[in-house]
Scaffold this motif. Structure first.
Motif, PDB file in Angstrom:
ATOM      1  N   GLU A  24      -3.158   8.625   0.107  1.00  0.00           N
ATOM      2  CA  GLU A  24      -3.346  10.077   0.269  1.00  0.00           C
ATOM      3  C   GLU A  24      -4.115  10.665  -0.912  1.00  0.00           C
ATOM      4  O   GLU A  24      -4.962  11.554  -0.736  1.00  0.00           O
ATOM      5  N   LYS A  25      -3.833  10.169  -2.108  1.00  0.00           N
ATOM      6  CA  LYS A  25      -4.507  10.688  -3.297  1.00  0.00           C
ATOM      7  C   LYS A  25      -5.618   9.729  -3.722  1.00  0.00           C
ATOM      8  O   LYS A  25      -5.356   8.631  -4.191  1.00  0.00           O
ATOM      9  N   GLN A  60       0.804  -1.206   0.000  1.00  0.00           N
ATOM     10  CA  GLN A  60       0.000   0.000   0.000  1.00  0.00           C
ATOM     11  C   GLN A  60       0.849   1.272   0.000  1.00  0.00           C
ATOM     12  O   GLN A  60       2.025   1.248   0.349  1.00  0.00           O
ATOM     13  N   LYS A  61       0.218   2.355  -0.377  1.00  0.00           N
ATOM     14  CA  LYS A  61       0.810   3.681  -0.225  1.00  0.00           C
ATOM     15  C   LYS A  61       0.363   4.237   1.127  1.00  0.00           C
ATOM     16  O   LYS A  61      -0.819   4.502   1.338  1.00  0.00           O
ATOM     17  N   ILE A  93     -11.411   5.877  -5.342  1.00  0.00           N
ATOM     18  CA  ILE A  93     -10.468   5.226  -6.245  1.00  0.00           C
ATOM     19  C   ILE A  93      -9.088   5.809  -6.005  1.00  0.00           C
ATOM     20  O   ILE A  93      -8.914   7.038  -5.952  1.00  0.00           O
ATOM     21  N   GLY A  94      -8.101   4.945  -5.818  1.00  0.00           N
ATOM     22  CA  GLY A  94      -6.712   5.357  -5.650  1.00  0.00           C
ATOM     23  C   GLY A  94      -5.794   4.318  -6.271  1.00  0.00           C
ATOM     24  O   GLY A  94      -6.197   3.584  -7.177  1.00  0.00           O
ATOM     25  N   ARG A  95      -4.582   4.236  -5.777  1.00  0.00           N
ATOM     26  CA  ARG A  95      -3.634   3.238  -6.279  1.00  0.00           C
ATOM     27  C   ARG A  95      -2.849   2.632  -5.124  1.00  0.00           C
ATOM     28  O   ARG A  95      -2.622   3.283  -4.098  1.00  0.00           O
ATOM     29  N   VAL A  96      -2.438   1.376  -5.307  1.00  0.00           N
ATOM     30  CA  VAL A  96      -1.471   0.750  -4.404  1.00  0.00           C
ATOM     31  C   VAL A  96      -0.133   0.675  -5.124  1.00  0.00           C
ATOM     32  O   VAL A  96      -0.072   0.765  -6.360  1.00  0.00           O
TER      33      VAL A  96
END
Length: 298
Positions: free
Chosen positions: A209-210, A175-176, A228-231
Motif C-alpha cells: 500500500e505504501k 508480502q504486505k 520502492i516499498g517494503r515486504v
C-alpha cells in the motif's frame, strides 16, 4: 583454459576490496597496465570495459563489433570484443579473458559509488573457485576449487542454481497485502537495491500500500524506473530479514527475457551486504551467515 586462478599453490588467498553501498570494487591490471577499478558483478556473464578510449590507451586488440541489448530491452549498445587478455588481481589472475569494450560509456558509477569505476568482472571470476565475501571487513577469500570441503561454522547451506552463467536461489517472501511467495531470485552483487520483485513475472506479486515512485538505478541502456516499498520479511534457508526495502521496476521490453528465466526478482547488495556469503559455483552451493551488525536474524 579461460578462468581466474590462484598464482601460487595455496588453498586460498585474501583480497581486500573497496565497498560502497555494499558494492564490491577491486583494482585490476589489464595486460600489465596500471590498475583500474572494476565492479564484481554476479549479474553479468561477460567482463566489460566501459570505455573504448581507455581500451585503446591500454593497447587492447579487437576482433569484432557487436550490438548488445540494454537493461530496458530496447536500447542498442555497440561494443568491441577484445578476446584474449590477462586480468591481474594480485594473488589471483584471470587468464585468456575476453572483454566487451563499450564504444560509449552508459554508466556513471562514480556518482553512486564515490570512486571511478571502469569496468565489470562477471561470471568468470566465480566459475571455478568458491569465493567468500565479508562485507564487514572488506575481504574476499578466493579458494582453490576443491579447498572448501566442509560447511563453515555458523553458515547455512543452500542449493545454488546456475543458468546461463548466472546464479539463482529460492527464497520465501512475506508480502504486505499479498500472498507469501516461493521466489526464484537472481544473486546480483552488482546491483545496489535490496530485494527486487518483477511484477510481470507472477500475478501473486503485489505492490504494498505504501510505495514511492522513483528512479531505481542506472544500468546499461539507461535509468530504470518503478516503485520502492517494503515486504514483511525475506527468508533464505532460515536466515530471516524483516522489513526489507524492495524495488518494483516498471515493465519494459526486457521483461519477456526475465520471465523466460523463471525468476521473480533478484537479491542486490543492500540485502547481500547484511550477510557473509560464500558463492561456490563449482558445487552449486551458497553459504550464508548473518552479519554481526545486522539485527534481523532468525
Amino acid at each position: 583454459m579461460p578462468g581466474f586462478f590462484l598464482k601460487e599453490d595455496v588453498q586460498k588467498v585474501k583480497i581486500p576490496f573497496y565497498s560502497s553501498n555494499s558494492l564490491i570494487i577491486l583494482p585490476v591490471s589489464i595486460n600489465g597496465n596500471t590498475t583500474i577499478n572494476f565492479l564484481v558483478d554476479t549479474g553479468v556473464r561477460s567482463n566489460i570495459l566501459f570505455s573504448k578510449n581507455l581500451g585503446d590507451a591500454l593497447g587492447l586488440e579487437y576482433t569484432r563489433r557487436l550490438s548488445i541489448s540494454g537493461a530496458d530491452g530496447s536500447t542498442a549498445i555497440m561494443a568491441q570484443v577484445s578476446p584474449i587478455n590477462t586480468l591481474d588481481l594480485g594473488a589471483v589472475e584471470g587468464r585468456f579473458q575476453s572483454l566487451l569494450v563499450l564504444e560509449e560509456d552508459f554508466l556513471d558509477l562514480e556518482s553512486i559509488i564515490g570512486v571511478p569505476v571502469y569496468g565489470i568482472i562477471g561470471y568468470e571470476f566465480f566459475k571455478f573457485n568458491p569465493v567468500k565475501i565479508n562485507y564487514d571487513t572488506g575481504i574476499l577469500e578466493f579458494y582453490k576449487t576443491e579447498a572448501l570441503k566442509w560447511q563453515p561454522l555458523l553458515y547455512r547451506k543452500m542449493d545454488l542454481t546456475l543458468e546461463d552463467s548466472k546464479a539463482y536461489v529460492m527464497g520465501k517472501v512475506s508480502q504486505k497485502g499479498g500472498p507469501k511467495l516461493q521466489a526464484k531470485l537472481l544473486i546480483d552483487t552488482g546491483a545496489n537495491h535490496g530485494l527486487l520483485l518483477n511484477q510481470e513475472t507472477n500475478t501473486d506479486i503485489k505492490l504494498p500500500e505504501k510505495v514511492i515512485e522513483s528512479e531505481l538505478g542506472q544500468s546499461l541502456g539507461g535509468v530504470l524506473y518503478g516503485f520502492i516499498g517494503r515486504v514483511n520479511s525475506l527468508h533464505l534457508q532460515g536466515l530471516r530479514m524483516n522489513e526489507v526495502l524492495t524495488s518494483y521496476p516498471e515493465k519494459n521490453a526486457f521483461s519477456e527475457v526475465i520471465k523466460a528465466t523463471g525468476r521473480m526478482g533478484s537479491l542486490g547488495s543492500e540485502v547481500l551486504g547484511r550477510t557473509r556469503i560464500i558463492l561456490d559455483y563449482p558445487h552449486c552451493l551458497l553459504y550464508t551467515s548473518p552479519s554481526p551488525r545486522d539485527r534481523t536474524r532468525s
